[in-house]
Design an enzyme around this catalytic site. Structure first.
Site, mmCIF file in Angstrom:
data_model
loop_
_atom_site.group_PDB
_atom_site.id
_atom_site.type_symbol
_atom_site.label_atom_id
_atom_site.label_comp_id
_atom_site.label_asym_id
_atom_site.label_seq_id
_atom_site.Cartn_x
_atom_site.Cartn_y
_atom_site.Cartn_z
ATOM 1 N N CYS A 2 0.847 -1.175 0.000
ATOM 2 C CA CYS A 2 0.000 0.000 0.000
ATOM 3 C C CYS A 2 0.887 1.230 0.000
ATOM 4 O O CYS A 2 2.065 1.183 -0.337
ATOM 5 C CB CYS A 2 -0.927 -0.004 1.218
ATOM 6 S SG CYS A 2 -0.089 -0.089 2.812
ATOM 7 N N ILE A 52 -3.344 -8.027 -0.414
ATOM 8 C CA ILE A 52 -2.579 -9.164 -0.916
ATOM 9 C C ILE A 52 -2.742 -10.378 0.002
ATOM 10 O O ILE A 52 -2.942 -11.492 -0.457
ATOM 11 C CB ILE A 52 -1.080 -8.807 -1.043
ATOM 12 C CG1 ILE A 52 -0.887 -7.598 -1.963
ATOM 13 C CG2 ILE A 52 -0.268 -10.008 -1.519
ATOM 14 C CD1 ILE A 52 -1.294 -7.823 -3.397
ATOM 15 N N ILE A 53 -2.626 -10.164 1.312
ATOM 16 C CA ILE A 53 -2.762 -11.235 2.302
ATOM 17 C C ILE A 53 -3.883 -10.863 3.264
ATOM 18 O O ILE A 53 -3.995 -9.702 3.673
ATOM 19 C CB ILE A 53 -1.437 -11.451 3.064
ATOM 20 C CG1 ILE A 53 -0.360 -11.992 2.106
ATOM 21 C CG2 ILE A 53 -1.620 -12.395 4.242
ATOM 22 C CD1 ILE A 53 1.009 -12.139 2.729
ATOM 23 N N GLY A 75 4.033 -2.850 2.325
ATOM 24 C CA GLY A 75 4.978 -3.881 1.922
ATOM 25 C C GLY A 75 4.519 -5.260 2.355
ATOM 26 O O GLY A 75 3.324 -5.504 2.552
ATOM 27 N N GLY A 367 13.733 -10.165 -10.823
ATOM 28 C CA GLY A 367 15.119 -10.546 -10.582
ATOM 29 C C GLY A 367 16.013 -9.395 -10.182
ATOM 30 O O GLY A 367 17.243 -9.551 -10.154
#
Length: 644
Positions: A2, A52-53, A75, A367
């Site tokens: 966020c 997200i979670i 995060g 990556g």
């Protein structure tokens, strides 16, 4: 994932809700799913959430059971399940299944030291009403940005600088102190920002405000105090450790309650991430790649065949986009999202592939960081080739040095790029290691910066400070530590965060897992780079997973053929935005050196792609933020320039 923001009044006045609302509205792209705020008199903290979670239960701000401690966090904390179990065993109870709540409960258990237990990417703000104390912080590598505004009456913070510009009485002004470093490096290094009165909180830094007193301190850095190069382990030990840490890091960062994918360029780093993702998943991994339409320069940056090869190897659900980007139309929009200009054209590529991936997924793995951990840049070979250069007879070296200044250079043509690299090496071969490194990473030398600026080169030297603080036990580890302090957080990670979040996409960087970073920092230089082979140990560790032509193909950065575009399709824009009258009106730079740089680049006498992009983006940024222009109207104006 966020954006967070907030304010504490140092003079004791109450925070008003509409201030926090305005800060959140300007950064709604970071969190379109939810928003929240908590105000306690002179302090207010708030957030915009990308869920997200724990999609339904992870609303923020989070609070302790007694309502005395409040948290907003941006995060992801990847070891939250392990920490949660440890805290439950200590008697703590949780209201949600959110990863962020372990930071709150961890603070109640361990105080400020909780940050040393977190494995993740984050910035956060925690309000402790018991002691009337605000604590804000940033993750160890600086994956998530955090800006701070402080004057005599207040201290504000936000994930994006533009949110601080919404506070009463704040207006955008150029920070003249930051301009020399920006022109020297092509980005603005922390703690500076290009906005006067606004600074970046450096990576691995905590800041507290209590009783009107502001304290700031680092809780971690790559230094002689915490980097111990292990010379007892064998090469096979290092290969095993590398595989083990890669597997664990990717597995931890695949946790999500929403669709997840990966960027895939076909390079070593992104291919390694996809390889370990495929190993962990019972379903095909979604991968995303980007290529360019056009001529020879665009072809040089087209990595789609390599990405396809890796996709076929691991059976991914592969998606490709081939673009001929409207750079003129994109620049104003993207630089508005960036907050600050930079000379790295990868921000354009990152935005386009993020926008493409966001059609399917909400989380992406990248990556980013592999070059800094395992020695992937040519500049890390400076000492290796300097030793070979020293073996050449002096008269031949002097002839080569004299000729080097006349070599043409252009990174977008194969043989001219070879000459560019040879020219750069010969011109730095006699320098000491630190000076040679500086030459490799700079956009413009400090003497060139001094010639450009009307008021001189300034006194701040972020690169010099990072070199002074870097460990000295191992020459390569030293340079990697400088990168981790400067270019990595303030260029690569900054653009990765801003461009992915511009489309509400969470981008994770498993190669910057803290434990993997610590392992790589303890690895001797002759293991990381053996016999002049960049990323030797990483490539050897992946030899059973990736084909040799992927492991050992020529390196190509994740950018655009910007130098070629500046000579052709973008030349009218360059000439218009860097015209002598425009530069004089700003009053920052001398027009004559700018015109000389443009002429030399056009004639291929030198490759000035980076400094010209830095100057171009500086003017676009000034029109956006200092002149208050709308990105869409600027895009229309720039398109008109191309038609003249």
């Amino acid at each position: 994932m966020c954006g967070i923001h907030g304010l504490i009044q140092l003079d004791g006045r109450a925070v008003e809700s509409q201030w926090l609302t305005a800060m959140g509205d300007i950064t709604a792209h970071r969190g379109p799913d939810d928003e929240g705020q908590h105000i306690d008199g002179d302090c207010g903290i708030a957030m915009r959430r990308l869920s997200i979670i724990d999609l339904s239960g992870g609303h923020q701000p989070l609070s302790s059971a007694d309502g005395q401690v409040w948290l907003v966090c941006n995060g992801e904390i990847y070891n939250y399940r392990e920490l949660r179990q440890e805290l439950i065993a200590r008697g703590h109870s949780f209201k949600t299944h959110s990863d962020s709540e372990v930071l709150l409960q961890g603070y109640l258990a361990w105080g400020d030291a909780v940050v040393e237990r977190l494995n993740g990417m984050f910035d956060f703000a925690l309000w402790d009403a018991r002691s009337r104390r605000l604590l804000i912080g940033r993750d160890p590598l600086g994956v998530k940005p955090l800006y701070v505004l402080q004057d005599g009456q207040r201290l504000g913070f936000a994930t994006e600088a533009k949110a601080l510009l919404k506070l009463p009485g704040v207006r955008a002004e150029l920070n003249r102190e930051a301009l020399p470093d920006y022109l020297h490096l092509g980005y603005v290094p922390a703690p500076l920002s290009l906005f006067k009165g606004i600074r970046k909180l450096p990576p691995a830094t905590l800041l507290s405000v209590q009783g009107g007193q502001v304290k700031e301190w680092r809780y971690w850095r790559l230094s002689d105090q915490n980097v111990r190069v292990d010379r007892t382990a064998t090469r096979e030990d290092w290969l095993a450790r590398t595989r083990e840490h890669l597997e664990r890091a990717v597995r931890m960062q695949m946790v999500a309650d929403v669709p997840i994918g990966a960027f895939l360029s076909g390079g070593v780093d992104s291919s390694a991430v996809v390889a370990y993702m495929a190993q962990q998943s019972s379903q095909p991994i979604r991968t995303y790649a980007i290529g360019f339409e056009g001529g020879a320069a665009e072809t040089l940056y087209n990595e789609l065949p390599f990405a396809r090869q890796v996709s076929q190897l691991f059976g991914t659900e592969h998606h490709e986009i081939v673009v001929k980007p409207d750079v003129v139309g994109l620049l104003p929009k993207l630089l508005w999202h960036m907050d600050e200009p930079l000379a790295d054209s990868a921000f354009i590529t990152t935005y386009l592939v993020s926008q493409f991936a966001r059609q399917d997924v909400k989380v992406i793995l990248s990556g980013v960081g592999g070059d800094e951990l395992f020695g992937g840049y040519r500049r890390y070979l400076g000492d290796h080739y300097a030793a070979k250069w020293g073996a050449i007879p002096g008269p031949l070296r002097r002839v080569a040095s004299a000729v080097a200044g006349y070599l043409p250079a252009d990174r977008h043509a194969k043989w001219l790029n070879v000459l560019r690299l040879a020219k750069g090496f010969i011109q730095t071969a006699e320098l000491d290691s630190d000076s040679r490194y500086r030459h490799y990473v700079q956009v413009l030398g400090r003497e060139g910066v001094k010639a450009l600026l009307l008021d001189g080169a300034g006194t701040h030297d972020a690169l010099g400070a990072a070199l002074a603080a870097a460990p000295r036990s191992d020459a390569l580890t030293r340079l990697l530590a400088v990168d981790a302090e400067t270019q990595l957080p303030d260029d690569l990670l900054m653009l990765t965060d801003k461009m992915s979040m511009a489309v509400s996409l969470e981008c994770r960087v498993p190669l910057l897992d803290p434990e993997l970073v610590a392992m790589a920092a303890s690895m001797p230089a002759d293991i990381k780079i053996a016999g002049g082979q960049l990323k030797h140990v990483l490539k050897a560790a992946l030899a059973e997973k990736l084909p040799q032509d992927i492991l050992h193909r020529a390196k190509r950065g994740f950018g655009t053929p910007m130098g070629a575009w500046l000579k052709a399709s973008l030349q009218p824009l360059l000439q218009g935005l860097l015209a002598p009258e425009v530069i004089r009106a700003r009053g920052w730079l001398a027009p004559e050196p700018v015109q000389r740089l443009m002429a030399e680049h056009q004639a291929a006498k030198a490759d000035h792609t980076d400094v010209l992009l830095a100057l171009l983006n500086l003017e676009v940024w000034a029109r956006l933020y200092l002149d208050g222009r709308d990105p869409a109207s600027l895009a229309d104006e720039f398109h008109a320039m191309l038609k003249r």
